[in-house]
Design an enzyme around this catalytic site. Structure first.
Site, PDB file in Angstrom:
ATOM      1  N   GLU A  59      52.318  56.994  39.538  1.00 47.47           N
ATOM      2  CA  GLU A  59      52.058  58.342  39.034  1.00 47.47           C
ATOM      3  C   GLU A  59      50.567  58.616  39.035  1.00 47.47           C
ATOM      4  OE1 GLU A  59      53.504  59.457  35.164  1.00 47.47           O
ATOM      5  OE2 GLU A  59      55.321  58.254  35.402  1.00 47.47           O
ATOM      6  N   GLU A  78      57.839  71.386  33.929  1.00 44.24           N
ATOM      7  CA  GLU A  78      58.955  71.440  33.004  1.00 44.24           C
ATOM      8  C   GLU A  78      59.023  72.833  32.388  1.00 44.24           C
ATOM      9  OE1 GLU A  78      58.909  68.204  30.219  1.00 44.24           O
ATOM     10  OE2 GLU A  78      58.039  66.841  31.697  1.00 44.24           O
ATOM     11  N   LYS A 121      58.378  73.618  27.284  1.00 40.98           N
ATOM     12  CA  LYS A 121      57.218  74.082  26.527  1.00 40.98           C
ATOM     13  C   LYS A 121      56.076  74.333  27.520  1.00 40.98           C
ATOM     14  CE  LYS A 121      58.396  71.352  22.423  1.00 40.98           C
ATOM     15  NZ  LYS A 121      57.947  70.265  21.515  1.00 40.98           N
ATOM     16  N   GLU A 152      51.625  68.210  29.262  1.00 41.24           N
ATOM     17  CA  GLU A 152      52.633  67.364  29.890  1.00 41.24           C
ATOM     18  C   GLU A 152      53.632  68.159  30.725  1.00 41.24           C
ATOM     19  OE1 GLU A 152      52.726  64.196  30.030  1.00 41.24           O
ATOM     20  OE2 GLU A 152      51.239  63.615  28.547  1.00 41.24           O
TER      21      GLU A 152
END
Length: 295
Positions: free
Chosen positions: A212, A264, A267, A272
């Site tokens: 990553e 994502e 939120k 993140e």
């Protein structure tokens, strides 16, 4: 022009994703979920069952490169389960003559107790014993250790000491001098800290693969913009594809994965949630790959 190779990392064996990858020739790194490790470490039979469900049905059509046993569980209470599962998996791969599939695990930067300067790299006391045994396994199989490398977090935590150009591969000269070795980017410094830690642990003949890395495009003000994210990821791709290695280990090929494919949607204001190259609706967050024009 250098081209990125077709590789993808799945954090868990999602059947829909694996079916979609069938016939694609994309080389897949398949993760075993952290919560499954205790049960799998209990017996060879448990791992045989996991393999029969999550890998065997897809061997005809899906190209597996690695199976990663756990994600960032070292240091931690689950760390002791990693090596037994790796050994059980290796038994299966040998029995099925699947030499092209390699078994590894993914560790975070905080497995290092010391990372600066790179030559002082050392594992934490908590992680050391587990890591030595895992590294011996990887060395015997000639398989790399997967490491998560995030210059962004080092920069965001100390923007005074860590300069943006050093974190983004854009410095024009040496920023950190470590003995005879000079570092113009933080990525190489972190990777070499891992090499030094392995050397200090007595198992130096293991390569690394970057499981990553990336830069968020939002979530932390002016430190996280689409422009900064694009700059980092473009430079990262170029950096590893030229195969120059690092100052400590030059002229080697280091495999690398950008985190993540999609933002994502839970939120959207958080860091993140904004590492993705695409929004959940599949539109790009920023341009990264230059389209190939047919002539």
């Amino acid at each position: 022009m250098v081209k990125a190779t077709n590789k993808l990392r799945l954090f868990d064996p999602n059947p829909a994703a694996l079916e979609a990858l069938r016939g694609s020739q994309i080389v897949v790194t398949l993760g075993i979920r952290n919560e499954d490790l205790p049960g799998l470490a209990a017996s060879q039979a448990a791992v045989e069952s996991w393999f029969a469900i999550n890998v065997q049905p897809y061997l005809n059509g899906v190209v597996f490169g690695y199976i990663s046993v756990g994600n960032e569980v070292i240091p931690g209470s689950l760390g002791n389960y990693v090596l037994p599962v790796m050994q059980f998996l290796q038994n299966i791969l040998i029995a099925r003559n699947l030499a092209n599939v390699k078994v590894t695990t993914v560790v975070p930067a905080n497995v290092l107790g010391t990372s600066y300067p790179p030559s002082a790299g050392a594992f934490t006391v908590e992680a050391s014993n587990v890591m030595v045994d895992i590294l011996k396994f990887l060395s015997a199989q000639k398989t790399p250790l997967m490491i998560n490398v995030y210059p962004y977090f080092a920069y965001a935590s100390d923007t005074v000491s860590v300069h943006l150009d050093y974190a983004q591969f854009t410095a024009t000269g040496i920023v950190v001098q470590d003995g005879a070795l000079g570092y113009s980017n933080l990525f190489d410094a972190i990777v070499d800290a891992f090499y030094s830690a392995m050397e200090r642990a007595g198992v130096a003949e293991v390569n690394v693969a970057v499981s990553e890395t990336g830069w968020p495009s939002a979530g932390n003000g002016e430190l996280t913009t689409p422009s900064l994210a694009a700059t980092y990821n473009k430079n990262f791709i170029q950096h590893i594809l030229v195969k120059n290695g690092t100052p400590k280990i030059p002229n080697i090929n280091i495999e690398g994965f950008i985190f993540a494919l999609f933002n994502e949607n839970q939120k959207p204001v958080g860091v993140e949630q904004n590492f993705g190259l695409f929004f959940p609706d599949k539109t790009p967050v920023y341009p990264l790959f230059t389209p190939q024009v047919s002539k």
